[in-house]
Design a protein around this motif. Structure first.
Motif, PDB file in Angstrom:
ATOM      1  N   ALA A 178       2.313  -5.790  -8.314  1.00 28.69           N
ATOM      2  CA  ALA A 178       0.971  -6.338  -8.513  1.00 28.69           C
ATOM      3  C   ALA A 178       0.700  -6.581  -9.997  1.00 28.69           C
ATOM      4  O   ALA A 178       0.155  -7.623 -10.373  1.00 28.69           O
ATOM      5  N   VAL A 232      -9.760  -8.959  -7.846  1.00 27.86           N
ATOM      6  CA  VAL A 232      -8.973  -8.000  -8.619  1.00 27.86           C
ATOM      7  C   VAL A 232      -9.657  -7.794  -9.969  1.00 27.86           C
ATOM      8  O   VAL A 232      -9.993  -8.765 -10.655  1.00 27.86           O
ATOM      9  N   VAL A 269      -2.782  -2.650  -5.539  1.00 30.86           N
ATOM     10  CA  VAL A 269      -3.939  -2.376  -6.396  1.00 30.86           C
ATOM     11  C   VAL A 269      -4.789  -1.275  -5.763  1.00 30.86           C
ATOM     12  O   VAL A 269      -4.761  -1.063  -4.552  1.00 30.86           O
ATOM     13  N   TRP A 291      -0.081 -10.257 -11.613  1.00 28.03           N
ATOM     14  CA  TRP A 291      -1.417 -10.486 -12.140  1.00 28.03           C
ATOM     15  C   TRP A 291      -1.388 -10.785 -13.628  1.00 28.03           C
ATOM     16  O   TRP A 291      -2.070 -11.680 -14.110  1.00 28.03           O
ATOM     17  N   PRO A 311      -5.412  -6.526  -1.884  1.00 31.55           N
ATOM     18  CA  PRO A 311      -4.047  -6.941  -2.219  1.00 31.55           C
ATOM     19  C   PRO A 311      -3.114  -5.733  -2.312  1.00 31.55           C
ATOM     20  O   PRO A 311      -3.532  -4.632  -2.683  1.00 31.55           O
ATOM     21  N   ARG A 312      -1.860  -5.964  -2.011  1.00 29.24           N
ATOM     22  CA  ARG A 312      -0.874  -4.893  -2.089  1.00 29.24           C
ATOM     23  C   ARG A 312      -0.744  -4.394  -3.536  1.00 29.24           C
ATOM     24  O   ARG A 312      -0.695  -5.174  -4.483  1.00 29.24           O
TER      25      ARG A 312
END
Length: 312
Positions: A67, A198, A148, A71, A145-146
């Motif tokens: 992640a 996020v 986080v 990001w 989301p995966r």
């Protein structure tokens, strides 16, 4: 349990091992800082980097490295000054020790200088502006989301709820604090007028640097969370004031934020309760990890929590 000195030695040894996984030559290692992680500056013929070394069992969700890699790359493409994850020679985003005691991540180096402590009004304004730019670069997403953290949970970090392990005289105080924290976070999710996204979740003066062009760059995206802008803002203000509520800091931060984005629908009273939620989360983390010096850290947090609850 290892002492602080033993941990530093172990981290340094693993740092040397981890660096062999990267295509770097002429490597020089400089110790920079210790907190939950140990940070090293890496100088090499290929350039300068930051190496982050921490416990492999960690406090984050599975997939956190992936992640962070995705990001930070997205933010870099958007023109924000952030460190990007450097992959190993075999394409991994993280190096894990064979005995799974340590993990290391190599990041590109941001050529900035630390923000002073305490930060100036300009620093806080610029922190607000950077917060807005990060929020504007983050598209909303309806699902977690995966990798986080989940900001619906007031404790957020992947550790047990350990408040009951505090000394018994503090149980009533911590019970009040937990109630305020859970109510503040639940209310934020119930009343938010926009979808979650996020967020950095730890955008504080210690996690930014003043860049050569005069602006701020953001570092340390390991605590990224899925949540609302107001929650992120509360954490930034908490860090800027060391947890002491300040109307002047709020005004400065909001002035900077408003240069780039509209202020979210949250009032001062709610932000103050989110301050309590942050404090309770830090207390729980201290109790769950029990790292060297945790007694002093716990005492400081408990005193501050009592004062914050009395002020509500």
């Amino acid at each position: 349990m290892h002492s602080g000195a033993d941990e530093k030695t172990d981290a340094a040894s693993f740092a040397e091992e981890a660096l062999r996984r990267y295509p770097l030559t002429g490597v020089q290692v400089e110790h920079l800082a210790d907190s939950f992680n140990t940070i090293y500056r890496i100088r090499s013929l290929e350039g300068d980097f930051a190496l982050r070394v921490g416990p492999a069992d960690g406090i984050h969700r599975a997939g956190a490295g992936e992640a962070e890699t995705g990001w930070t790359a997205q933010l870099d493409r958007a023109g924000l000054a952030v460190p990007c994850v450097v992959r190993t020679t075999d394409g991994a985003d993280t190096v894990i020790a064979p005995d799974r005691s340590w993990r290391a991540t190599l990041l590109t180096w941001l050529p900035g200088t630390p923000v002073p402590v305490p930060p100036t009004r300009r620093d806080i304004e610029d922190l607000g502006e950077l917060s807005a730019r990060l929020h504007e670069a983050a598209p909303s997403t309806a699902t977690l989301p995966r990798g986080v953290l989940d900001a619906r949970d007031p404790f957020a970090f992947v550790v047990p709820v350990a408040l009951s392990t505090a000394p018994e005289p503090h149980h009533a105080l911590l019970g009040r604090g937990e109630d305020v924290a859970r109510e503040a976070v639940a209310e934020l999710w119930a009343t938010a007028d926009e979808p979650p996204r996020v967020i950095h979740f730890d955008l504080t003066p210690r996690n930014v640097v003043r860049m050569p062009d005069g602006g701020l760059g953001a570092i340390d995206f390991q605590d990224m969370a899925w949540g609302h802008r107001a929650h992120d803002i509360a954490h930034s203000l908490f860090g800027a004031t060391r947890g002491e509520w300040s109307v002047a800091a709020l005004e400065a931060f909001r002035a900077g934020y408003s240069r780039h984005a509209p202020w979210p629908a949250v009032d001062e009273a709610h932000l103050r309760r989110l301050f309590v939620a942050r404090r309770v989360s830090m207390i729980n983390l201290t109790l769950a990890l029990r790292r060297p010096g945790h007694d002093e850290t716990l005492a400081r947090h408990l005193a501050a929590l009592a004062a914050a609850l009395d002020a509500l």
